[in-house]
Design a protein around this motif. Sequence first.
Motif, PDB file in Angstrom:
ATOM      1  N   HIS B  91       0.820  -1.195   0.000  1.00  0.00           N
ATOM      2  CA  HIS B  91       0.000   0.000   0.000  1.00  0.00           C
ATOM      3  C   HIS B  91       0.861   1.254   0.000  1.00  0.00           C
ATOM      4  CE1 HIS B  91      -3.015  -2.917   0.544  1.00  0.00           C
ATOM      5  NE2 HIS B  91      -2.801  -3.127   1.827  1.00  0.00           N
ATOM      6  N   HIS B  92       0.196   2.377  -0.252  1.00  0.00           N
ATOM      7  CA  HIS B  92       0.929   3.637  -0.387  1.00  0.00           C
ATOM      8  C   HIS B  92       0.370   4.714   0.530  1.00  0.00           C
ATOM      9  CE1 HIS B  92       2.403   2.407  -4.636  1.00  0.00           C
ATOM     10  NE2 HIS B  92       3.349   2.194  -3.743  1.00  0.00           N
ATOM     11  N   LEU B  93       1.283   5.567   0.922  1.00  0.00           N
ATOM     12  CA  LEU B  93       0.945   6.744   1.704  1.00  0.00           C
ATOM     13  C   LEU B  93       1.224   7.932   0.791  1.00  0.00           C
ATOM     14  CD1 LEU B  93       0.110   7.237   4.653  1.00  0.00           C
ATOM     15  CD2 LEU B  93       2.524   7.308   5.254  1.00  0.00           C
ATOM     16  N   VAL B  94       0.217   8.753   0.578  1.00  0.00           N
ATOM     17  CA  VAL B  94       0.341   9.813  -0.410  1.00  0.00           C
ATOM     18  C   VAL B  94       0.105  11.160   0.248  1.00  0.00           C
ATOM     19  CG1 VAL B  94      -0.544  10.701  -2.598  1.00  0.00           C
ATOM     20  CG2 VAL B  94      -0.558   8.243  -2.166  1.00  0.00           C
ATOM     21  N   CYS B  95       0.919  12.126  -0.092  1.00  0.00           N
ATOM     22  CA  CYS B  95       0.705  13.477   0.433  1.00  0.00           C
ATOM     23  C   CYS B  95      -0.282  14.219  -0.450  1.00  0.00           C
ATOM     24  CB  CYS B  95       2.018  14.243   0.504  1.00  0.00           C
ATOM     25  SG  CYS B  95       1.776  15.956   1.028  1.00  0.00           S
ATOM     26  N   SER B  96      -1.363  14.669   0.160  1.00  0.00           N
ATOM     27  CA  SER B  96      -2.405  15.358  -0.605  1.00  0.00           C
ATOM     28  C   SER B  96      -1.887  16.638  -1.228  1.00  0.00           C
ATOM     29  CB  SER B  96      -3.583  15.720   0.295  1.00  0.00           C
ATOM     30  OG  SER B  96      -4.075  14.583   0.952  1.00  0.00           O
ATOM     31  N   ARG B  97      -0.897  17.234  -0.616  1.00  0.00           N
ATOM     32  CA  ARG B  97      -0.379  18.506  -1.104  1.00  0.00           C
ATOM     33  C   ARG B  97       0.611  18.317  -2.250  1.00  0.00           C
ATOM     34  NH1 ARG B  97       0.765  23.226   2.068  1.00  0.00           N
ATOM     35  NH2 ARG B  97      -1.041  22.536   3.254  1.00  0.00           N
TER      36      ARG B  97
END
Lengths: 142, 142
Positions: B91-97
């Motif tokens: 899975h991935h962790l993504v920065c919304s910014r």
Amino acid sequence: MRLTHEQFRELAAKHGLAVTHQRQVVYEAVIASHGHHSPESIYAAVRRRIPSISLATVYNNLRLFIECGLLREVTPHASTLRVDGNIKPHHHLVCSRCKSVQDIEGEFIDFNRLSRQLPDGFDLTQPLIEVFGLCRRCRAKT
Amino acid sequence: MRLTHEQFRELAAKHGLAVTHQRQVVYEAVIASHGHHSPESIYAAVRRRIPSISLATVYNNLRLFIECGLLREVTPHASTLRVDGNIKPHHHLVCSRCKSVQDIEGEFIDFNRLSRQLPDGFDLTQPLIEVFGLCRRCRAKT
DNA sequence: CGATCGTTTTATACTGATTATTATTCGATA
DNA sequence: TATCGAATAATAATCAGTATAAAACGATCG
Ligand SMILES: [Mn+2]
Ligand SMILES: [Mn+2]
Ligand SMILES: [Zn+2]
Ligand SMILES: [Zn+2]
């Protein structure tokens, strides 16, 4: 990571791909990059070994690798901006193929476990989750 | 959904936005669409009420609404294709910014609960999750 | 009122990522 | 070596989105 010609040959065969020098170098550039990189940055890396390579070849081969499962695409619904009028926190179910988005309800995230996995400083105060799969229509199409 | 001028006026005031006819119609088009639509399709809808409206105005106001929290953006890392050399399910962790992507480990999804929420026919045999938040750098920037 | 000024909208040009097209090159095979 | 299909390279085209600058709007003040 460099592969021997033999290693790449075998890998390509397994995925039903013809072997070319360009393909091997593009693939190795992705693997060596250890991250989630754009075609442009792969292109830059590949050019150091094959200065004459064309950007289109990089794109073509990346697409090819993704299609045959040699690489994974990391671009959920990248084609165009989408807006949601519902600003109450909620999660989304996204089709990996057609990029359609629908809402999904339910408490299926264990936030305690999740927070334990977070890198230091990552802010998850408004956690939003996107779950990827295949929508019914795309699944039917095979 | 149509709002009275008064209702929209109040809503806009709450989010610190000036009221214009274009803004109200754009906003109503998003809300009425009940989904996750692109600027082009919002534009098409808005033109039925304001034929002279410009596409740039639609984009400008959508961005504005997103910034001030009147709408939610649904476009994780939309700017450009990213490829991942690691094809093991993860899975991935993504920065919304800034849209940066990093891997995340751990069993934080309750797949039993999740499958109960799935619409009929949705295929989740290889479930991939993206968790959105703010990376350390973007958080620091405020 | 009528002039003024900051904001918003419009029209249009531009950029950047990606795809399409087409000619050329490559490589296996006969 | 001649042939043929596939892959590549060069380049044009497309499409979403952004930037820019001029025109329109609308509140305010004299
Ligand atoms: Mn939604
Ligand atoms: Mn990854
Ligand atoms: Zn689909
Ligand atoms: Zn960030």
